[in-house]
Design an enzyme around this catalytic site. Structure first.
Site, mmCIF file in Angstrom:
data_model
loop_
_atom_site.group_PDB
_atom_site.id
_atom_site.type_symbol
_atom_site.label_atom_id
_atom_site.label_comp_id
_atom_site.label_asym_id
_atom_site.label_seq_id
_atom_site.Cartn_x
_atom_site.Cartn_y
_atom_site.Cartn_z
ATOM 1 N N GLU A 183 0.816 -1.232 0.000
ATOM 2 C CA GLU A 183 0.000 0.000 0.000
ATOM 3 C C GLU A 183 0.840 1.269 0.000
ATOM 4 O O GLU A 183 0.650 2.164 0.825
ATOM 5 C CB GLU A 183 -0.971 0.012 1.193
ATOM 6 C CG GLU A 183 -2.089 -0.987 1.048
ATOM 7 C CD GLU A 183 -3.167 -0.876 2.142
ATOM 8 O OE1 GLU A 183 -3.142 0.068 2.942
ATOM 9 O OE2 GLU A 183 -4.039 -1.759 2.179
ATOM 10 N N GLU A 393 -5.330 -8.416 -0.066
ATOM 11 C CA GLU A 393 -6.095 -8.161 1.162
ATOM 12 C C GLU A 393 -7.527 -7.851 0.787
ATOM 13 O O GLU A 393 -7.780 -7.081 -0.136
ATOM 14 C CB GLU A 393 -5.550 -6.945 1.943
ATOM 15 C CG GLU A 393 -4.203 -7.160 2.573
ATOM 16 C CD GLU A 393 -3.731 -5.951 3.394
ATOM 17 O OE1 GLU A 393 -4.580 -5.128 3.807
ATOM 18 O OE2 GLU A 393 -2.521 -5.838 3.609
#
Ligand SMILES: *[C@@H]1O[C@H](CO)[C@@H](O)[C@H](O)[C@H]1NC(C)=O
Ligand SMILES: *[C@@H]1O[C@H](CO)[C@@H](O)[C@H](O)[C@H]1NC(C)=O
Ligand SMILES: *[C@@H]1O[C@H](CO)[C@@H](O)[C@H](O)[C@H]1NC(C)=O
Ligand SMILES: *[C@@H]1O[C@H](CO)[C@@H](O)[C@H](O)[C@H]1NC(C)=O
Ligand SMILES: *[C@@H]1O[C@H](CO)[C@@H](O)[C@H](O)[C@H]1NC(C)=O
Length: 509
Positions: A183, A393
């Site tokens: 991320e 995720e």
């Protein structure tokens, strides 16, 4: 007109999404289903066996709990891998703590750190679980932050590359899936513009607690160095290891579902701008070798430019894209932001955001928007081509102290895994899916009070006992080939009482 119709269709899709029956057979055998964690969020043993602090340790010690003990996975990894194996996980995505492996960020390798990850990988392999490894999950060694400001300095590129090479050399015989950064797009905005996550850098303001930083410039510097660090590590991997080890190297971004707040052309264009800043900032360099034009226009000289050499380093440097997806936001055009002096990187986007939150949602749970997810994957394909994707995720947030009968998580997982069946049917190149998270962790937002785990971890128990939630049972049944009928899920809901009635369920202590 086409765009307006597309929006209407999209809104209808959100409303009318109906889950279909699911089974593992609907996916190719080489598609991987797993679950995710990250080092600082579960390992604990923060000051043991030579590990030194990361920027996340430093940040969390300023309030809201910390990862000093977390799930004590460092000592319990064998037990945890056994739970994974019993559940039927095919893959496990975890991250390596850079400051456990190389405590000062560069220099000597810590033999105990090396041994821990080597043992973990061996344990996974002997249980038939594929290791998917992330090299940096928000935990840069604090020593490098102190020395030169971490990601805002170009010096990080060399140190990251050396760290990555230690991992390729030591573990690459057994690890075939490498993700360099987790991320990156979130870290850039939350860590360097808003200053609400590590390393807590932002411009001074009465609303923030940053002791240093510059929200106008540093987010772009950090992003640039993250891209170069990835490119440089990928080059080393390809030149020295990939031929022998036959693995793949990728990069991870948070993908949000972005919906125009209204049907106006302005809001629809704002959605495109938000995609360019949040995804294009990384994907354009990876695919085309440069930042999107709109970023160059709105950020001007604050956005670093690529030299030809840098562009060549970054372009083509991902074998796959790792995507994390959780929820959707409304986007509204906000042109006034561009008039601001010393504007930050969020203001450069010229948009405002609001959580997509229908009334029927019980906070902290998030609305389920699999069709927005599908649309977004589809739009990535039109812009960047059909690159291999791992969903690294995806999961539902609940209060940590809520019931082990986590139906909201079961419904969430059913809907998103179902949407991947549609994604594959439409030819999207999705290669795997990982639930966040394998067990309750020390969360970025909410610490130990909000959880995503398939396993509940009793943080008050001295043994940090793990207990399977209903979602663990559901996922296990799916992985073991059962047909998962959403209607049955609904009916069973009424009868859900105590988990211990189910013979599959057991807790490990
Ligand atoms: C941030 O950097 C820019 C460009 O160097 C400068 O103009 C601005 O004053 C800096 N802002 C802060 C808060 O230091
Ligand atoms: C700043 O710190 C104070 C005191 O620790 C805290 O109450 C406040 O929420 C913090 N503000 C931000 C924006 O993090
Ligand atoms: C877009 O317009 C359609 C038709 O008027 C309407 O049903 C829909 O709710 C609008 N969408 C938004 C986001 O306002
Ligand atoms: C769960 O914890 C929250 C605070 O995090 C508290 O407000 C709530 O009352 C707790 N609920 C239960 C059922 O214990
Ligand atoms: C853990 O202990 C604290 C303090 O004794 C208590 O407030 C909290 O409710 C407990 N949490 C759980 C999940 O039992």
């Amino acid at each position: 007109m086409m765009k307006v119709l597309a929006v209407i269709e999209l809104v209808l899709l959100i409303v009318h999404h109906c889950a279909h029956a699911l089974s593992r057979d609907q996916f190719p055998p080489d598609f991987v289903f797993g679950a995710s964690t990250s080092a600082y969020q579960i390992e604990g043993a923060a000051n043991e066996d030579g590990r030194k602090p990361s920027t996340w340790d430093t940040f969390s010690h300023s309030g809201n709990g910390d990862g000093d003990v977390a799930c004590d996975h460092y000592h319990k990894y064998k037990e945890d891998v056994k739970l994974m194996a019993n559940m039927g996980l095919e893959g496990y995505r975890f991250s390596i703590s850079w400051s456990r492996l190389i405590p000062d960020g560069r220099g000597p390798v810590n033999p105990k750190g090396l041994l821990f990850y080597s043992n973990l990988i061996n344990e996974l392999i002997s249980n038939g679980i594929e290791a998917h490894v992330t090299l940096n999950h928000f935990d840069l060694p604090q020593a490098l932050e102190d020395e030169y400001g971490g990601w805002v300095s170009r010096r990080v590129v060399k140190d990251f590359t050396k760290y990555a090479e230690v991992c390729f050399r030591e573990f690459g015989d057994r690890v075939k899936y490498w993700t360099t950064l987790n991320e990156a797009n979130v870290n850039v905005v939350l860590g360097y513009d808003l200053g609400v996550m590590q390393p807590q850098r932002c411009s001074p303001s009465p609303l923030t607690n940053c002791s240093r930083g510059n929200s106008s410039t540093e987010p772009y510097l950090a992003a640039h160095h993250m891209l170069l660090a990835h490119g440089s590590a990928a080059r080393v991997y390809r030149e020295k290891y990939q031929g022998m080890q036959h693995g793949l190297i990728g990069f991870n971004l948070l993908l949000l579902g972005f919906l125009p707040q209204t049907n106006s052309t302005e809001d629809i264009m704002a959605v495109q701008r938000v995609q360019d800043f949040s995804i294009g900032c990384f994907m354009n360099p990876f695919i085309f070798g440069d930042y999107p034009d709109i970023m160059k226009k709105n950020a001007g000289s604050r956005l670093p430019s690529f030299t030809q050499k840098e562009s060549n380093l970054v372009k083509g440097s991902i074998d796959f894209l790792g995507i994390n997806f959780y929820f959707s936001l409304y986007v509204k055009d906000s042109p006034g932001n561009l008039q601001k002096e010393n504007r930050d990187c969020l203001e450069d986007v010229a948009a405002k955001f609001q959580l997509y939150l229908p009334n029927d949602i019980t906070i902290p749970e998030v609305p389920i928007t699999p069709n927005v997810f599908l649309r977004t994957l589809d739009s990535l394909r039109s812009t960047y081509g059909n690159i291999p994707i791992f969903i690294q995720e995806n999961g539902q947030q609940t209060a940590h102290n809520s019931s082990l009968n986590d139906w909201s998580r079961v419904n969430y997982l059913h809907a998103y895994i179902g949407s991947i069946v549609d994604a594959l049917r439409s030819g999207l190149n999705v290669k795997g899916y990982f639930v966040w998270s394998f067990m309750d962790t020390f969360e970025i937002v909410g610490g130990y009070e909000l959880s995503y785990g398939l396993y509940y971890v009793d943080m008050n128990d001295t043994n940090l006992r793990r207990q399977p939630k209903l979602s663990a049972e559901w996922y296990s049944n799916f992985l073991k080939g059962k047909l998962m009928d959403p209607k049955i899920t609904k009916e069973t809901e009424k009868n859900a009482s105590v988990l211990s009635h189910n013979p599959w369920l057991h807790s490990a202590t």
